[in-house]
Motif scaffolding. Structure first.
Motif, PDB file in Angstrom:
ATOM      1  N   PHE A  86      50.619  43.894  52.670  1.00  0.00           N
ATOM      2  CA  PHE A  86      51.433  44.305  53.707  1.00  0.00           C
ATOM      3  C   PHE A  86      52.784  44.396  53.660  1.00  0.00           C
ATOM      4  N   ASP A  87      53.348  43.925  52.515  1.00  0.00           N
ATOM      5  CA  ASP A  87      54.732  43.957  52.360  1.00  0.00           C
ATOM      6  C   ASP A  87      55.253  44.852  51.128  1.00  0.00           C
ATOM      7  N   GLU A  88      55.687  45.981  51.419  1.00  0.00           N
ATOM      8  CA  GLU A  88      55.800  46.790  50.134  1.00  0.00           C
ATOM      9  C   GLU A  88      57.543  46.676  50.011  1.00  0.00           C
ATOM     10  N   ASP A 112      40.110  45.238  48.342  1.00  0.00           N
ATOM     11  CA  ASP A 112      40.536  44.475  49.451  1.00  0.00           C
ATOM     12  C   ASP A 112      41.719  45.108  50.090  1.00  0.00           C
ATOM     13  N   THR A 113      41.630  45.019  51.401  1.00  0.00           N
ATOM     14  CA  THR A 113      42.923  45.592  52.024  1.00  0.00           C
ATOM     15  C   THR A 113      44.114  44.412  52.226  1.00  0.00           C
ATOM     16  N   THR A 114      43.634  43.133  51.837  1.00  0.00           N
ATOM     17  CA  THR A 114      44.603  41.907  51.890  1.00  0.00           C
ATOM     18  C   THR A 114      44.455  41.413  50.488  1.00  0.00           C
ATOM     19  N   TYR A 115      45.597  41.218  49.969  1.00  0.00           N
ATOM     20  CA  TYR A 115      45.583  40.624  48.745  1.00  0.00           C
ATOM     21  C   TYR A 115      47.215  40.224  48.493  1.00  0.00           C
ATOM     22  N   TYR A 116      47.244  39.453  47.305  1.00  0.00           N
ATOM     23  CA  TYR A 116      48.505  38.809  46.854  1.00  0.00           C
ATOM     24  C   TYR A 116      48.734  39.162  45.530  1.00  0.00           C
ATOM     25  N   LEU A 117      50.040  39.463  45.124  1.00  0.00           N
ATOM     26  CA  LEU A 117      50.287  39.723  43.726  1.00  0.00           C
ATOM     27  C   LEU A 117      51.337  38.765  43.389  1.00  0.00           C
ATOM     28  N   GLN A 175      54.259  49.153  44.652  1.00  0.00           N
ATOM     29  CA  GLN A 175      54.053  50.581  45.085  1.00  0.00           C
ATOM     30  C   GLN A 175      52.233  50.504  45.277  1.00  0.00           C
ATOM     31  N   LYS A 176      52.034  50.519  46.639  1.00  0.00           N
ATOM     32  CA  LYS A 176      50.529  50.455  46.944  1.00  0.00           C
ATOM     33  C   LYS A 176      49.881  51.866  46.390  1.00  0.00           C
ATOM     34  N   SER A 177      50.589  52.842  46.532  1.00  0.00           N
ATOM     35  CA  SER A 177      50.128  54.365  46.100  1.00  0.00           C
ATOM     36  C   SER A 177      49.687  54.291  44.823  1.00  0.00           C
ATOM     37  N   THR A 178      50.308  53.811  43.942  1.00  0.00           N
ATOM     38  CA  THR A 178      50.015  53.610  42.302  1.00  0.00           C
ATOM     39  C   THR A 178      49.436  52.252  42.074  1.00  0.00           C
ATOM     40  N   GLU A 222      41.407  38.490  49.025  1.00  0.00           N
ATOM     41  CA  GLU A 222      41.115  37.757  50.253  1.00  0.00           C
ATOM     42  C   GLU A 222      39.788  37.826  50.645  1.00  0.00           C
ATOM     43  N   GLY A 223      39.397  39.183  50.100  1.00  0.00           N
ATOM     44  CA  GLY A 223      38.106  39.629  50.940  1.00  0.00           C
ATOM     45  C   GLY A 223      36.628  38.951  50.500  1.00  0.00           C
ATOM     46  N   ALA A 224      36.573  38.437  49.548  1.00  0.00           N
ATOM     47  CA  ALA A 224      35.395  37.960  48.534  1.00  0.00           C
ATOM     48  C   ALA A 224      35.153  36.581  48.745  1.00  0.00           C
TER      49      ALA A 224
END
Lengths: 114, 116
Positions: B54-56, B29-34, B69-72, B97-99
């Protein structure tokens, strides 16, 4: 601020008995989630309800059932209890909307099956 | 496939040491929460932080800091100058969020012991 209320806090049941756990979400929250956390384990998703309808189902045994009532509180009914059902059961609530505002967890119900 | 991996099962540190708890996640997903939660011996789940995809921007709250870190695909948690009260199990968790399923998926947790 009001929190998610779970009752009872502790429950001891014998094998093959039934148990009912209750969850009262935060006012305005329309979604309720149930999680089971076994000893030394991470919480596992059981089931969720949105506007009194089941919205998602996880690893919930067939012996368990749940529902959400008109006042948005939810009950998890567990029948034919087994020793392996001994766990901490969490309820969480959230409000649906364009922007996710997060979950609020209750303090949990610790169920011991003997 | 495990979506949230906390490779450290248990960590012990001496009081006042810094400690970093690792969390690696997997999602399409491109939208998610951690999230990070603390579970002390009393058992309740204490919310620590929520971060959306979206908030790194890294965050600091007192002795706590988080490195996203989205890259890793990592969302690590550092406690500075640890204290005995920090002893607990810490869970990293993911909500996708995608499913259309909004359940929270937890990692296996890291048990932190802070020794006086």
């Amino acid at each position: 601020a009001a929190g998610v209320i779970q009752s009872p806090r502790h429950l001891i049941k014998e094998k093959r008995e039934t148990a009912t756990l209750k969850c009262y979400p935060i006012p305005r929250h329309d979604t309720v989630y149930w999680y089971q956390q076994g000893p030394g384990q991470d919480p596992q998703f059981l089931i969720s309800f949105y506007e009194k309808m089941q919205s998602d189902k996880g690893s919930i045994p067939d012996r368990f059932s749940a529902q959400q009532f008109s006042d948005y509180h939810s009950e998890l009914n567990m029948s034919s209890l087994e020793l392996g059902d001994s766990a901490l059961y969490f309820c969480a609530s959230s409000i649906s909307g364009t922007i996710f505002e997060g979950y609020t967890f209750g303090s949990g119900t610790r169920l011991t099956v003997v | 496939a495990q979506k949230v991996t906390q490779a450290q099962t248990e960590i012990s540190v001496v009081e006042k040491e810094d400690v970093t708890l690792d969390c690696v996640y997997e999602t399409r997903d491109t939208t998610y929460y951690l999230f990070w939660y603390k579970q002390p011996p009393s058992g309740e789940l204490v919310f620590l932080i929520r971060r959306n995809s979206f908030d790194e921007q890294n965050e600091i709250s007192g002795r706590y800091s988080w490195n996203f870190q989205k890259s890793t695909s990592s969302f690590n948690f550092t406690i500075t100058a640890s204290q005995v009260v920090d002893s607990a199990v810490y869970f990293c968790a993911l909500r996708e969020e995608g499913a259309g399923s909004y359940q929270l998926t937890f990692g296996k947790g890291t048990k932190l012991s802070v020794i006086p």
